[in-house]
Design a protein around this motif. Structure first.
Motif, PDB file in Angstrom:
ATOM      1  N   SER A 218      -5.677  -6.605  -3.464  1.00 14.25           N
ATOM      2  CA  SER A 218      -4.393  -6.199  -2.896  1.00 14.25           C
ATOM      3  C   SER A 218      -4.570  -5.706  -1.475  1.00 14.25           C
ATOM      4  O   SER A 218      -5.589  -5.129  -1.113  1.00 14.25           O
ATOM      5  N   GLY A 219      -3.563  -5.984  -0.686  1.00 12.47           N
ATOM      6  CA  GLY A 219      -3.565  -5.574   0.706  1.00 12.47           C
ATOM      7  C   GLY A 219      -2.222  -4.953   1.063  1.00 12.47           C
ATOM      8  O   GLY A 219      -1.179  -5.446   0.638  1.00 12.47           O
ATOM      9  N   ILE A 220      -2.279  -3.856   1.775  1.00 17.71           N
ATOM     10  CA  ILE A 220      -1.056  -3.249   2.313  1.00 17.71           C
ATOM     11  C   ILE A 220      -1.389  -2.818   3.736  1.00 17.71           C
ATOM     12  O   ILE A 220      -2.369  -2.114   3.964  1.00 17.71           O
TER      13      ILE A 220
ATOM     14  N   LEU B 162      -9.117  -3.350  -3.396  1.00 22.21           N
ATOM     15  CA  LEU B 162      -7.960  -3.143  -2.529  1.00 22.21           C
ATOM     16  C   LEU B 162      -8.419  -2.736  -1.143  1.00 22.21           C
ATOM     17  O   LEU B 162      -9.441  -2.062  -0.984  1.00 22.21           O
TER      18      LEU B 162
ATOM     19  N   HIS C 255      -6.176  -1.127   2.053  1.00 22.39           N
ATOM     20  CA  HIS C 255      -4.904  -0.746   2.679  1.00 22.39           C
ATOM     21  C   HIS C 255      -5.237  -0.136   4.032  1.00 22.39           C
ATOM     22  O   HIS C 255      -6.059   0.778   4.112  1.00 22.39           O
TER      23      HIS C 255
ATOM     24  N   PRO D 190       1.031  -2.185   7.479  1.00 24.49           N
ATOM     25  CA  PRO D 190       0.592  -0.802   7.557  1.00 24.49           C
ATOM     26  C   PRO D 190       0.995  -0.009   6.309  1.00 24.49           C
ATOM     27  O   PRO D 190       2.130  -0.088   5.854  1.00 24.49           O
ATOM     28  N   CYS D 191       0.031   0.742   5.780  1.00 19.01           N
ATOM     29  CA  CYS D 191       0.346   1.606   4.635  1.00 19.01           C
ATOM     30  C   CYS D 191       0.660   3.023   5.101  1.00 19.01           C
ATOM     31  O   CYS D 191       1.220   3.813   4.356  1.00 19.01           O
ATOM     32  N   GLY D 192       0.216   3.349   6.315  1.00 19.06           N
ATOM     33  CA  GLY D 192       0.524   4.665   6.853  1.00 19.06           C
ATOM     34  C   GLY D 192      -0.387   5.778   6.381  1.00 19.06           C
ATOM     35  O   GLY D 192      -0.858   6.582   7.173  1.00 19.06           O
ATOM     36  N   TYR D 193      -0.665   5.836   5.065  1.00 19.11           N
ATOM     37  CA  TYR D 193      -1.294   7.054   4.526  1.00 19.11           C
ATOM     38  C   TYR D 193      -2.785   7.189   4.777  1.00 19.11           C
ATOM     39  O   TYR D 193      -3.368   8.242   4.447  1.00 19.11           O
ATOM     40  N   GLY D 194      -3.447   6.175   5.330  1.00 25.35           N
ATOM     41  CA  GLY D 194      -4.896   6.282   5.572  1.00 25.35           C
ATOM     42  C   GLY D 194      -5.562   4.934   5.484  1.00 25.35           C
ATOM     43  O   GLY D 194      -4.889   3.898   5.421  1.00 25.35           O
TER      44      GLY D 194
ATOM     45  N   PRO E  24      -4.019   1.636   7.762  1.00 21.72           N
ATOM     46  CA  PRO E  24      -2.942   2.534   8.189  1.00 21.72           C
ATOM     47  C   PRO E  24      -1.903   1.916   9.141  1.00 21.72           C
ATOM     48  O   PRO E  24      -0.710   2.116   8.935  1.00 21.72           O
TER      49      PRO E  24
ATOM     50  N   ASP F 247      -7.882   2.838   3.092  1.00 21.53           N
ATOM     51  CA  ASP F 247      -8.159   2.930   1.672  1.00 21.53           C
ATOM     52  C   ASP F 247      -8.850   1.647   1.232  1.00 21.53           C
ATOM     53  O   ASP F 247      -8.286   0.556   1.363  1.00 21.53           O
TER      54      ASP F 247
END
Lengths: 352, 352, 352, 352
Positions: free
Chosen positions: A235-237, A154, A156, A239-243, A158, A245
């Motif tokens: 998997s890609g997210i 993954l 992710h 903007p995930c916002g939380y950092g 930010p 990853d």
């Protein structure tokens, strides 16, 4: 070659600054002697920050006026092919950021040009130089977890990528911009090429960000089937916002291995028992892959000095692009797509 | 109802013993008064271990000869429907192990019978009673991570399932036997039904184990699409050898949550710096879900005493079966399958 | 000063090689131009490894024959004073490894000489440059955990120290050789000087290692009282065998903070459920403080270039020595010892 | 004895409720049949909560009016001896909370009375029944980390103890009230008695809490020397505010072992990259030792049924009291104190 390796940095933005910083502070024996960026404001800001006097708006001008051995290409994907071809023609070694190019035609042209001109081509897959990823890869190769059966990779990120990086037409979108490393890693760690992919995507935050780019997505989950029979997901997210990853979990016939973790620095604090323990997270990719970014440039310099082939080159770049193309077609057509479909035709995406 | 709840345990094998142990040691106010198993050797071993005198080879005989309030059904999936219908007809409350049944027809019959006879039906989804999973679910419901975007749920079991549990015809295979909990959990935690699935499977260890069951697989990875637009994956590996591994990772619009971990007991040892730190892993599901197994039976007893509906019942069981059927069809047909396909026809799998 | 900082490395053993490696690979703008070691074999091995041509058996010879700006002193403690005085007299900046010296007289002479000759004196307390320790110190200073109440700092080293380093007479023993960093850290992080110590020691492995040095110990635990009223412990174990372990736990009026951890790389493996999870541990101090060793030299170079005072200098070195002396006297005399006792008399240990 | 074990609960406060809850919900085969507390309000609140009808303000009354087999004593320390002697004289088995008593005279009287009356005496050292501590103890006994060299045991409690529990005269203070378990654990895990202790204490929060009890402290750190030659520390902080924290770290000749951890539930969340990861902490001791509290009562019941000696009895209780007395004298007199000093004279503290 024993003298300082002289480098022309192409692109003075985020990634250009990152590599310039590595070279200027941590890579003894190399030096950024010229900086190129079409946007003068960015060019001068970065030039000033690192004391680089030779600054140009075009690469051609830099070639004309400054003597250097190699380039580091950090510009947007759609510029990779022309800049790489110019570099190769000028006999400059190439460190090329991912994704390699927009399609397999471009990849092939770049590979052919570097081979013809006998210059080194290293791709910016720094995870190969991360102490954790590289130790893991060696241990897998050594048989510690047996034959790989299933991998989950993954990435992710930010923040919202810039417009060109989220538009399928100029970048192939998030699967390329965010997940290029995952495509490379799953192939590397599973020790097998992939042959079939199925992709789901979702758009959760686009409306709130006023994004109306066609086919925009900010979440993607790809089911990957390998020639070895193994299975995987990417998997890609963003903007995930939380950092920032980036983690991998891989299961082989003999056991499981986890590479990387959500947590950053080992500084744990609790000041409120209703809230609980707090530990830093990696906020950005330069934090997470601090060693990898230094080591990959040290490796590039060493390959130039010793006339060696880099660990990650055109083949790795091309496979990553192929995965992106197959996975993108999968969600556009709502069906599993075979890699042979994109290799046989080298075609660009149907939507373009 | 204030007196001791009297229970007839159906099935004296692994799961039957687990629940009998909970009731006998940890659930004040309940008692296993009869034990049923067609295999006398197992019946007597378990009966002796827990001092249960009334033992029967058939459930009918137990109904005839012993007075009890409720049953706990732990027998193979293909027996669930007949046993549940008998229990309901006899007015006995039902705690039914997962998977609920082999197909949606059977689920509907069971639900209808329990409603008609006004007996309680609780499904053995103990993760709802695990302190970590239930706290996580509440926090998600409370909005802590925002609207759920992506979930990954895995269950990897250590050993080879018995023949009936790996044969699609008698059990629906690993997606049902190992991953029933994941089907339930992703729907619970994402707060949305799923509407489309795509499945890949692999068979790595079958040949070495001399398994020639048609369509046998020991690895599966399902891409799940939710009505909410969310994405998810369910993965199963059995036998994985390395332990019992059940974890969930979920990302919402506001952040990420990890539920459960690979590590077991917080006892960390290092005696060899070349080997590194060693920490226990959960070896088996009774270890991992020790609290959940106690609390789910306490909940069942409390529901009987207070005439309440249990937290997890027929609806949850039926959705889990539906996911299994859609996902199985997906890998058999090599295409994404919509849940409406299995709901509309309630059909069994094409291969049967 | 903008040109390359030229360094003479004093000592070509373990620590000399570590700093030479940092300078040669990671610290742009500095260069090891001369190497000094009385043992020619070690001198040549290290000289060959890093391509340093100017090699000398005595520091005086190096001063005579090579031009350089600074020294890095990595030789045994009893040589620190004479080498530092020579360096200062020759106008060379000094990076001095811990422990600073054998007693407070020596510390004072070194401080006085560097001040008189206006050369920089930096102590090798690399924990101040470790990203985790330095972030923690800033957060404590910022008030995150409130006023510090209790600290525990441990350093356990894997292997047996060389004879000079375990003999009180030549090194002050393990409290100095292994725990110098702890003495420095507890004062830094508690934001208070210590005023009273009580020490227990144990000798578990000496006999098996045929060690008959007087007062040898391989385990020590010191109870530290601070002027602020705070409490602390320092523990040392060497050889501990299991790895290199350096951690701090500190509790303030508002909460707890843990700095560092036993675990090394975030690569977790399980291949045997009876054994459990395995994660790497830090095997050696260069692994644990990899960033710190680079950053402390970069800081030294920057202080020379910009004529700044280093973050850690003579004062920190002197306090660490004072703690060692008080704690050693404590176990020799079986009583709590006040720091004022060693400051007032500056005396060396009673046993010498 | 096969029928339900009937218990009289002495004390209806926090600890009384905890054990009543365990017995009522989790310990099949036992029942609280009478409740005793001098404070009627507490008595009735707890009685109502658990449906216990027989409630008394004095133990003598309970003995007169209700038939029971055993008592669980959860009242303040200074009441332990009289209640235990009454229980023993009445032939009731005794589960006695820690600390056993205020001094060694009292301990000896209790032990003698239980032996004379042939009733079981179990001490409330639930860590022996915690799955992690008990597994660790077995592994140490099995030789996994070799001969124990050094142990650190800490207990930090969140809130301010009640006045009687922080007054040396009525409770022996925090070393007894908070650290009794540590005294027991270090002896158990080091497999050796302690023979010398040195204590530092601090008072950080007393003034803000208007506490003027003589010799009040809220931080303590004890240096413990063992007969085996091993070293150890016991630390206590109360109120620490941040949670309930009970951990042990032990190093043997072959390696290190960590028992317990700061973190509670394995539910990790990140919603803000500037804040970092958040994980629950144990908020209270009933959370941390949930299993231990159930298992210790199950063990007590089993010992009664099978006429066995409990794993932890008078000897463990007495040693823990001895450690408290020696450590308290140490800080009062500012010197290391030998255990033989408190054993030889059995004296109470000099200040009382």
């Amino acid at each position: 070659m024993d003298k300082t390796v002289r480098i022309c940095m192409l692109g003075a933005g985020r990634v250009g600054k990152l590599h310039t910083n590595s070279i200027t502070r941590f890579v003894v024996g190399s030096k950024v002697v010229a900086l190129v960026d079409p946007v003068s404001e960015i060019l001068n800001a970065t030039g000033d920050e690192f004391g680089i006097l030779d600054r140009f708006n075009s690469f051609e001008e830099a070639i004309d006026k400054v003597s250097f051995d190699a380039v580091v290409i950090t510009t947007p994907t759609f510029t990779h092919k022309p800049l790489a071809l110019l570099s190769a023609a000028a006999g400059k070694h190439i460190f090329l950021e991912k994704p390699m190019a927009l399609n397999l035609f471009e990849c092939d042209e770049i590979i052919e040009a570097t081979q013809r001109n006998q210059v080194i081509l290293q791709l910016g897959f720094m995870r190969h130089f991360d102490p954790e990823f590289s130790a893991a890869a060696e241990r897998i190769e050594g048989g510690e977890i047996g034959k790989p059966m299933m991998i989950k990779s993954l990435t992710h990120g930010p923040g919202l990528p810039p417009p060109w990086a989220r538009d399928l037409k100029t970048s192939n979108g998030m699967l390329a911009e965010v997940n290029s490393h995952d495509w490379d890693c799953v192939r590397w760690l599973m020790r097998s090429d992939y042959d079939r992919v199925y992709t789901e995507v979702a758009n959760f935050k686009g409306p709130a960000n006023n994004i109306d780019t066609p086919n925009f997505y900010d979440n993607t989950l790809v089911n990957v089937h390998f020639e070895s029979g193994g299975l995987g997901s990417i998997s890609g997210i963003c903007p995930c916002g939380y950092g920032y990853d980036a983690r991998v979990e891989i299961v082989g016939e003999l056991g499981i291995m986890q590479i990387g973790e959500l947590r950053g620095q080992a500084v744990v604090v609790c000041t409120n028992r209703d809230q609980g323990l707090i530990t830093p997270i990696f906020r950005t990719w330069p934090e997470r892959f601090a060693w990898g970014y230094i080591y990959e440039i040290q490796h590039f310099i060493e390959c130039i000095r010793k006339e060696k082939n880099p660990k990650v080159g055109g083949e790795e770049g091309r496979w990553s692009v192929a995965g992106v193309l197959a996975a993108t077609r999968s969600f556009l057509e709502g069906r599993p797509v075979y890699l042979r479909e994109v290799f046989e035709t080298k075609e660009v995406l149907p939507s373009r």
